[in-house]
Design an enzyme around this catalytic site. Structure first.
Site, PDB file in Angstrom:
ATOM      1  N   LYS A   1       0.871  -1.178   0.000  1.00 16.78           N
ATOM      2  CA  LYS A   1       0.000   0.000   0.000  1.00 16.78           C
ATOM      3  C   LYS A   1       0.907   1.228   0.000  1.00 16.78           C
ATOM      4  CE  LYS A   1      -1.682   2.837   2.989  1.00 16.78           C
ATOM      5  NZ  LYS A   1      -1.694   4.107   2.180  1.00 16.78           N
TER       6      LYS A   1
ATOM      7  N   GLY B   1      -4.745   3.111  -1.487  1.00 22.33           N
ATOM      8  CA  GLY B   1      -5.813   3.306  -0.513  1.00 22.33           C
ATOM      9  C   GLY B   1      -5.386   4.166   0.646  1.00 22.33           C
TER      10      GLY B   1
ATOM     11  N   GLY C   1      -4.971   4.897   4.886  1.00 23.72           N
ATOM     12  CA  GLY C   1      -4.560   4.165   6.076  1.00 23.72           C
ATOM     13  C   GLY C   1      -5.708   3.581   6.875  1.00 23.72           C
ATOM     14  N   PRO C   2      -6.758   4.361   7.155  1.00 26.53           N
ATOM     15  CA  PRO C   2      -7.865   3.819   7.956  1.00 26.53           C
ATOM     16  C   PRO C   2      -8.635   2.691   7.270  1.00 26.53           C
ATOM     17  CG  PRO C   2      -7.868   6.217   8.008  1.00 26.53           C
ATOM     18  CD  PRO C   2      -6.890   5.822   6.960  1.00 26.53           C
TER      19      PRO C   2
ATOM     20  N   VAL D   1      -7.324   0.543   3.937  1.00 30.91           N
ATOM     21  CA  VAL D   1      -6.408  -0.509   3.488  1.00 30.91           C
ATOM     22  C   VAL D   1      -5.324  -0.781   4.529  1.00 30.91           C
ATOM     23  CG1 VAL D   1      -4.740  -1.156   1.703  1.00 30.91           C
ATOM     24  CG2 VAL D   1      -6.870  -0.002   1.073  1.00 30.91           C
ATOM     25  N   GLY D   2      -4.766   0.272   5.127  1.00 30.83           N
ATOM     26  CA  GLY D   2      -3.716   0.082   6.125  1.00 30.83           C
ATOM     27  C   GLY D   2      -4.194  -0.705   7.329  1.00 30.83           C
TER      28      GLY D   2
ATOM     29  N   CYS E   1      13.137  11.789   7.039  1.00 31.78           N
ATOM     30  CA  CYS E   1      13.022  11.432   8.453  1.00 31.78           C
ATOM     31  C   CYS E   1      14.359  11.511   9.183  1.00 31.78           C
ATOM     32  CB  CYS E   1      12.413  10.036   8.596  1.00 31.78           C
ATOM     33  SG  CYS E   1      13.178   8.816   7.518  1.00 31.78           S
TER      34      CYS E   1
ATOM     35  N   GLU F   1       8.933  16.742  15.385  1.00 34.83           N
ATOM     36  CA  GLU F   1       9.387  16.597  14.008  1.00 34.83           C
ATOM     37  C   GLU F   1       8.574  17.541  13.132  1.00 34.83           C
ATOM     38  OE1 GLU F   1      10.575  13.003  10.994  1.00 34.83           O
ATOM     39  OE2 GLU F   1       8.683  12.787  12.077  1.00 34.83           O
TER      40      GLU F   1
END
Length: 476
Positions: free
Chosen positions: A170, A201, A203-204, A206-207, A279, A379
């Site tokens: 994903k 998709g 996150g809420p 497919v993830g 990151c 961050e």
């Protein structure tokens, strides 16, 4: 023409079970470029079934077969580098030359380094009467971010293939096209059906379905610490392996005997590269307190020369950040830095000079920052650097380690010996001394809330391997 309204499942392009799409916005213009299909749990179920079927045979392939497959993938990938770079530039705003060379190039680099690891890796090891066998974990769920799309896709997919795993990817909904091109590359290279599957998709949807799915044996996740915690909680019920590469707030210690011009210029440029959306960016510059004004002046000169503009225009140094949500977050944190009393050396809130649309952020430098300030703790994920003063070397190390994160650390010193001494004291998974970049065959990953597990090189391959001890195998 990239097919954005279908998914790649079981070796074929297929329609979503439920037809639904979202717009993909160009961050440089704020205009919708096209729609992309987004999936659901039903699509994940289809992909998992395909991956489980494929695992029965792909897990039994020989090293030589997987070497040949990776060689073919690399050959096809090289023919699509410009397509990949253009897609990344349009969707997340990286300047086109950087997107073609560094973004697309990172994907090629991981494919190539994984190929070399696979050729030399020892999958069996005798220990006394036993043989220790390293076997593929199984079906892998991969969730990747938008900031270095092909870097993160390739450094997961390549070792998973090398290990003999099958997978469902994903990619980020903000950068779907480069991932779809990657699926086209794997298809053309002849990856067996079901080995690699892609579902675009949210996150809420497919993830979450991937994290909770009992048919997925492992999740490899790269993204924010907040999302990583949610993935780990959802994966816990099925006791699947979870490998995470999460956020960072990396310290950059510049010691009193360092070449200030070189170290500061390099450190600031590293933060501004990719519009601060890395990151491991060295966003906390920790310097001798007595030299803070001198160092801030060097940093300001770099910021003033950094040109924000159209990713496809010649001379652009940095493009926009990826979307309105990120822009708003960065603006709020810049304002927070001002409100909390940090000295604004360069940049600030609002759009850069000469820009009237797009999610562009002014290259920003703060000095006189202490570790209690929000801009030193959170961050920011934008082209914003904070300069912090330290009394001495020990104080610099203390400030550097005073963070919930531990992805990377940087040290500049007059001698390698001194840099080594300080580098060993940093609580981070990756430490760079005197401006030397990461080694692609060495491990990449974090301590503390920057994640667990490692990517790149043989360490990345081993994330996708189970260890089996067969006692009596070598008995007389």
């Amino acid at each position: 023409m990239t097919n954005r309204m279908q998914f790649y499942i079981d070796g074929a392009w297929v329609d979503p079970v439920v037809k639904k799409s979202i717009p993909v916005v160009n961050p440089a213009t704020e205009e919708t470029m096209y729609e992309v299909a987004v999936g659901s749990k039903a699509d994940v179920d289809k992909a998992v079934a395909a991956a489980r079927r494929a695992f029965e045979t792909f897990s039994q392939t020989s090293r030589e077969e997987r070497v040949a497959l990776l060689e073919k993938i690399i050959a096809v990938y090289k023919t699509r580098m410009k397509d990949v770079g253009a897609a990344i530039s349009d969707e997340m705003g990286a300047p086109l030359p950087m997107a073609e060379k560094m973004q697309a190039g990172a994907g090629l680099g991981h494919l190539s380094s994984t190929l070399q690891v696979l050729k030399d890796y020892q999958f069996e090891e005798p220990i006394g009467s036993a043989v220790v066998v390293r076997e593929p974990v199984g079906v892998i769920g991969m969730i990747t971010p938008w900031n270095w799309p092909l870097n993160q896709i390739a450094c997961k997919v390549a070792p998973a293939i090398a290990a003999g795993c099958t997978m469902i990817l994903k990619p980020s909904e903000f950068t779907p096209s480069s991932a779809l091109i990657f699926a086209e590359i794997l298809h053309e290279a002849g990856v067996p059906k079901g080995v690699f599957n892609l579902i675009n998709g949210l996150g809420p949807d497919v993830g979450v379905a991937m994290s909770e799915h009992p048919g997925i044996d492992m999740i490899s996740f790269t993204g924010s610490t907040r999302a990583g915690i949610d993935v780990a909680k959802r994966a816990a019920n099925t006791v699947k392996r979870v490998s995470q590469e999460l956020g960072g707030k990396s310290p950059n210690i510049i010691l009193d005997d360092a070449d200030f011009t070189k170290a500061v210029t390099g450190g600031v440029a590293h933060v501004f590269n990719n519009s601060g959306q890395s990151c491991n960016a060295p966003t906390r510059m920790i310097v001798p307190q007595a030299k803070i004004k001198e160092i801030a002046a060097i940093a300001k000169a770099v910021a003033d020369k950094t040109k924000a503009g159209d990713p496809r225009a010649e001379g652009t140094t940095i493009g926009p950040v990826v979307n309105r949500t990120q822009w708003d977050k960065i603006q709020a944190l810049i304002q927070k830095g001002i409100d909390e009393g940090a000295t604004l050396v360069a940049g600030g809130v609002g759009l850069p000079e000469g820009v009237n649309k797009g999610f562009y952020v002014r290259p920003t430098v703060f000095s006189d920052v202490n570790n209690d300030m929000t801009i030193a703790r959170e961050e920011i994920f934008g082209p914003v650097i904070v300069i912090m003063g330290a009394k001495d070397e020990a104080d610099a190390v203390k400030i550097a380690n005073d963070t919930p994160y531990g992805l990377a650390g940087y040290v500049s010193a007059g001698t390698v010996e001194r840099a080594r001494k300080v580098g060993r004291q940093l609580r981070a998974g990756n430490v760079n001394l005197n401006g030397v970049p990461n080694e692609r065959t060495a491990p990449f990953g974090g301590y503390k809330q920057s994640g667990n597990g490692r990517e790149w090189g043989k360490f990345g391959l081993e994330e996708y391997l189970e260890v089996k001890a067969i006692a009596g195998f070598n008995a007389a």
